[in-house]
Enzyme design. Sequence first.
Site, PDB file in Angstrom:
ATOM      1  N   LYS A 188       0.842  -1.198   0.000  1.00 23.82           N
ATOM      2  CA  LYS A 188       0.000   0.000   0.000  1.00 23.82           C
ATOM      3  C   LYS A 188       0.873   1.241   0.000  1.00 23.82           C
ATOM      4  CE  LYS A 188      -2.872   0.926   3.509  1.00 23.82           C
ATOM      5  NZ  LYS A 188      -4.063   0.589   4.302  1.00 23.82           N
TER       6      LYS A 188
ATOM      7  N   HIS B 136      -8.304  -2.675   9.015  1.00 26.06           N
ATOM      8  CA  HIS B 136      -7.289  -1.646   9.208  1.00 26.06           C
ATOM      9  C   HIS B 136      -6.433  -1.943  10.437  1.00 26.06           C
ATOM     10  CE1 HIS B 136      -6.251   2.221  11.362  1.00 26.06           C
ATOM     11  NE2 HIS B 136      -5.585   2.364  10.231  1.00 26.06           N
TER      12      HIS B 136
ATOM     13  N   LYS C 238       0.872   5.383   0.219  1.00 25.88           N
ATOM     14  CA  LYS C 238       0.102   6.564   0.592  1.00 25.88           C
ATOM     15  C   LYS C 238       0.129   7.581  -0.552  1.00 25.88           C
ATOM     16  CE  LYS C 238      -0.832   5.283   4.842  1.00 25.88           C
ATOM     17  NZ  LYS C 238      -2.183   5.168   5.433  1.00 25.88           N
TER      18      LYS C 238
END
Length: 390
Positions: free
Chosen positions: A194, A327, A196
């Site tokens: 992932k 999360h 940002k």
Amino acid sequence: MNASQNTGSSILDATTTTAHAAFADVTAGSRIVHVEAQLVDLPVETVRTDALQTFVKQETIFVRIRTADGTEGVGYSYTIGTGGGAVLSLLRETLLPALIGLEAERPEAVWLALFGITRATTVGPITALALAAVDTAVWDAKTRRAGLPLWVAGGGASPSIPMYDTEGGWLHLTVDELVAHAVASKERGMGGVKIKVGKPRGHQDLERLRAVRDAVGDDLDIMVDANQSFTVSEAVRRARLFEQVDVFWFEEPLPAEDIEGHRQLARSTSVPIAVGESMYSIGHFREHLQRGGASIVQPDVARVGGITPWLKIAHLAESFNAPVAPHFLMELHVSLVCAIPNALYLEHIPQLRAVTTDELRIEGGRGWAPTTAGLGIAWDDEALGRLIVS
């Protein structure tokens, strides 16, 4: 009614009475007789930045309970820098006294009882975090009493889950650092990374993503996370840019409460929209799913109020044919995603190594649920003791 019918009825009544008495004996041992809460500050393991903030520290709120038969349960929730004292105050002044005499064998009853005395402050983060600290402790005690690991008690769908890495994708990292981390994650067998997003210009985000895609090829998923930083129009524009590098999902593109904006965005792009880390009730998830504002849900067990509501959200998502990729909190979430049939990924962000004596088992890019009874987190009480704030 003849005599034989009377006899049958009497036998049934006696059997029912005996069963209830046996159940009462079991639940009596699960009555909560001792509770306590503490606030511990954990330093972050590495610098973590996104489009809106820096993860300064993990304020970790612990709840410990003991039942009448001597079983202990440890639960926790967290903030990323502020608000921990308010959660601790709610626990000590309101929730913990109400726990005495309730049965850890019945987490739904416990959760409802505590929710009922906090209606004036729900739905919201402070109450949800407090409820989560209690609820995870209750589930820890319940599953310890049963001799079952949490992932089995919660459903037992699969003993392991694919993982993706976030730790190498922070916004402050250079392109070279992003690439190096992504390549290393692929070599470890991770299914994705992932990155940002939220640089001042869309082309800056795209350049970073394209460098990673060129380095890892087409067989590694690349997720992007905006941390609620965009307007609808800007999210639509950037989603079109991100389509060029085959982004796997676009996470928190907008403020969580903008359900209509998420719906508009989802209809404008082929990139799946992921939401959930900043949502605090099952109803909020339902609205997003019903209106087509999300196709991947990311509930955080601490922020939704614990394991009890987390499992409901996961099964709600299942009814919409939507996968779950929670999360943070990988040490706890590994058991929950392994419990359910619609789990997609587990997020890799280590944060408990300083206060545990064992780590999450990761092999071949998959996280394996603990097999020990309870939550399966091996707390280091001595290390925790050194970090207690209140």
